[in-house]
Design a protein around this motif. Structure first.
Motif, mmCIF file in Angstrom:
data_model
loop_
_atom_site.group_PDB
_atom_site.id
_atom_site.type_symbol
_atom_site.label_atom_id
_atom_site.label_comp_id
_atom_site.label_asym_id
_atom_site.label_seq_id
_atom_site.Cartn_x
_atom_site.Cartn_y
_atom_site.Cartn_z
ATOM 1 N N TYR A 144 -26.460 -8.794 -70.776
ATOM 2 C CA TYR A 144 -26.191 -9.798 -71.796
ATOM 3 C C TYR A 144 -27.491 -10.122 -72.542
ATOM 4 N N GLU A 146 -28.771 -12.915 -74.813
ATOM 5 C CA GLU A 146 -28.422 -14.247 -75.289
ATOM 6 C C GLU A 146 -28.966 -14.511 -76.692
ATOM 7 N N VAL A 170 -22.905 -14.437 -72.054
ATOM 8 C CA VAL A 170 -22.436 -14.258 -73.424
ATOM 9 C C VAL A 170 -23.544 -13.648 -74.270
ATOM 10 N N ALA A 172 -24.718 -14.758 -77.165
ATOM 11 C CA ALA A 172 -24.540 -16.007 -77.895
ATOM 12 C C ALA A 172 -24.915 -15.915 -79.365
ATOM 13 N N VAL A 195 -15.414 -8.134 -74.070
ATOM 14 C CA VAL A 195 -16.740 -8.519 -74.549
ATOM 15 C C VAL A 195 -16.665 -9.023 -75.987
ATOM 16 N N SER A 198 -14.283 -12.356 -76.043
ATOM 17 C CA SER A 198 -14.638 -13.542 -75.267
ATOM 18 C C SER A 198 -16.130 -13.793 -75.129
ATOM 19 N N ARG A 199 -16.947 -12.762 -75.345
ATOM 20 C CA ARG A 199 -18.380 -12.893 -75.049
ATOM 21 C C ARG A 199 -19.260 -12.837 -76.288
ATOM 22 N N CYS A 200 -18.659 -12.715 -77.464
ATOM 23 C CA CYS A 200 -19.439 -12.620 -78.707
ATOM 24 C C CYS A 200 -18.902 -13.629 -79.719
ATOM 25 N N PRO A 201 -19.189 -14.900 -79.547
ATOM 26 C CA PRO A 201 -18.574 -15.926 -80.391
ATOM 27 C C PRO A 201 -19.013 -15.872 -81.855
ATOM 28 N N THR A 221 -10.679 -12.302 -82.257
ATOM 29 C CA THR A 221 -11.986 -12.813 -82.644
ATOM 30 C C THR A 221 -11.877 -13.672 -83.883
#
Length: 408
Positions: A144, A146, A170, A172, A195, A198-201, A221
């Protein structure tokens, strides 16, 4: 001797030294007190193995990268930087080392992280191709990041596979993710959906090209604006829900459309580029804002085998996107299509299309009659833009050319 170089302003000097290989870039620090930390202001570190490994010394390459990462960690803490590692020598590939570097970079750099591994064994290597055919590929697990804003990974080495991180964490700050020329480890391709969703806002752009190991891609997304998928081998499901998506391109992913599923919900979509088969099950949400639809024929794919021809099913694609303002069709007339039905004969434009950009790759074939018949079916057409493209290796049109009578 007058030092005219040092007389230049800082911003101009930065542009000059950015062109230097990383070793010479760092060596400028010994020139004077002014230059001692000047190189760090470039915010660009591109370590190319054959430039720093002393002609094939993995230990020297490892030492250079370790030294740079250690210096940044100890002297600067977290730094904004474009950090790229390019590896072309197969003996410089050490998975544990690559993963260690990636983890360190994830803690140090704010900016871009790029890893490119494109190796070819030397011709004089005693190891035969058959000797490595049973070797198990090694797995590079991306950690990850961040703080990284862009990540690009290319793993062309055939014994190096990619795995995405699982568990808590994430990306982030990530706004762009590029995955090219790589193979996902068994089952790891499924993690791409999680990913991205849920992990790349903050992810705005996703590019996936020449990738194997992803059979299903489900994207949920809220931020994504650009999506590009090319040669995702074996993709059977593409399910996209992206309320802010503006541009989307799909090429050579659904070569076998039977049993494939496509679902798109992108109400703000403005441009769609499609050079692929139309999946057997296709559902497209409202596309009232779609302005440009670019439909192209599938390029030749050697992996499909000789004699196999896949078509983009123009009429099926047009059926699902009927409200575009501008339509652009790319029609390559290939020599291998002689004896088959003409592509243009299968294209029927809905009445609302008033503007057509027609891009034809004639390959020295006659196509006037086919185009004339196409235009007769376009009863709503008011403006035609015709462009002839050309590629190397064109062949002459034979007397049996299906695209029109050469004497007509």
């Amino acid at each position: 001797m007058e030092d005219r170089l040092s007389a230049l302003p800082d911003d101009l000097l930065l542009q000059i030294i950015m062109l230097l290989p990383v070793i010479q870039l760092v060596q400028t620090s010994v020139l004077s007190r002014r230059w001692s930390r000047f190189w760090m202001q470039t915010q660009i570190l591109h370590v190319i193995d054959h430039e720093v490994d002393g002609g094939g010394d993995p230990a020297r390459f490892e030492g250079v990268v370790d030294g740079l990462l250690s210096f940044y960690a100890s002297q600067l803490g977290r730094a904004r930087c474009y950090f790229k590692i390019s590896i072309s020598r197969w003996d410089n590939v050490d998975v544990d080392r690559l993963m260690s570097w990636a983890r360190q970079a994830a803690q140090i750099f704010v900016g871009d992280f790029l890893l490119s591994v494109h190796t070819v064994k030397p011709e004089d290597s005693e190891e035969d191709e058959s000797d490595t055919s049973d070797e198990e590929p090694e797995i590079f697990e991306l950690p990850y990041f961040e703080f990284a804003e862009e990540i690009a990974v290319t793993l062309s080495d055939r014994l190096l596979y990619l795995a995405l991180p699982t568990g808590a964490g994430v990306f982030a700050s990530l706004t762009k993710l590029v995955l090219m020329s790589l193979h996902f480890a068994d089952g790891a391709g499924a993690a791409l959906s999680d990913v991205v969703s849920s992990r790349c806002p903050c992810l705005l752009s996703l590019v996936v090209q020449y990738v194997q190991g992803v059979t299903a891609l489900t994207l949920r997304t809220a931020a994504l604006t650009h999506l590009s998928l090319s040669y995702v081998n074996g993709l059977r499901l593409l399910d996209v829900v992206a309320p802010k998506l503006l541009a989307m391109a799909v090429q050579c992913c659904f070569v076998n459309s039977q049993g494939a599923v496509l679902r798109i919900s992108a109400p703000l979509l403005l441009r769609l580029e499609w050079a692929d088969c139309c999946p057997e099950s296709t559902q497209v949400g409202p596309t009232d804002r779609l302005k440009e639809l670019v439909v192209g024929e599938i390029p030749p794919i050697a992996a499909l085998g000789e004699g196999f021809i896949a078509h983009s099913n123009f009429h099926m694609i047009l059926r699902h996107f009927r409200l575009t303002q501008v339509l652009e069709l790319h029609v390559p007339i290939r020599p291998e299509l002689q004896g088959h039905g003409g592509l243009m004969e299968h294209i029927v434009l809905p009445e609302q299309y008033t503007d057509l950009n027609l891009v034809v790759e004639p390959n020295r074939h006659m196509f006037g009659m086919s185009m004339f018949k196409l235009l007769k079916r376009c009863i709503g057409l008011r403006m035609l833009h015709l462009k002839l493209s050309k590629r190397k290796g064109d062949t002459a049109c034979s007397s049996s050319c299906i695209w029109g009578n050469p004497h007509g």
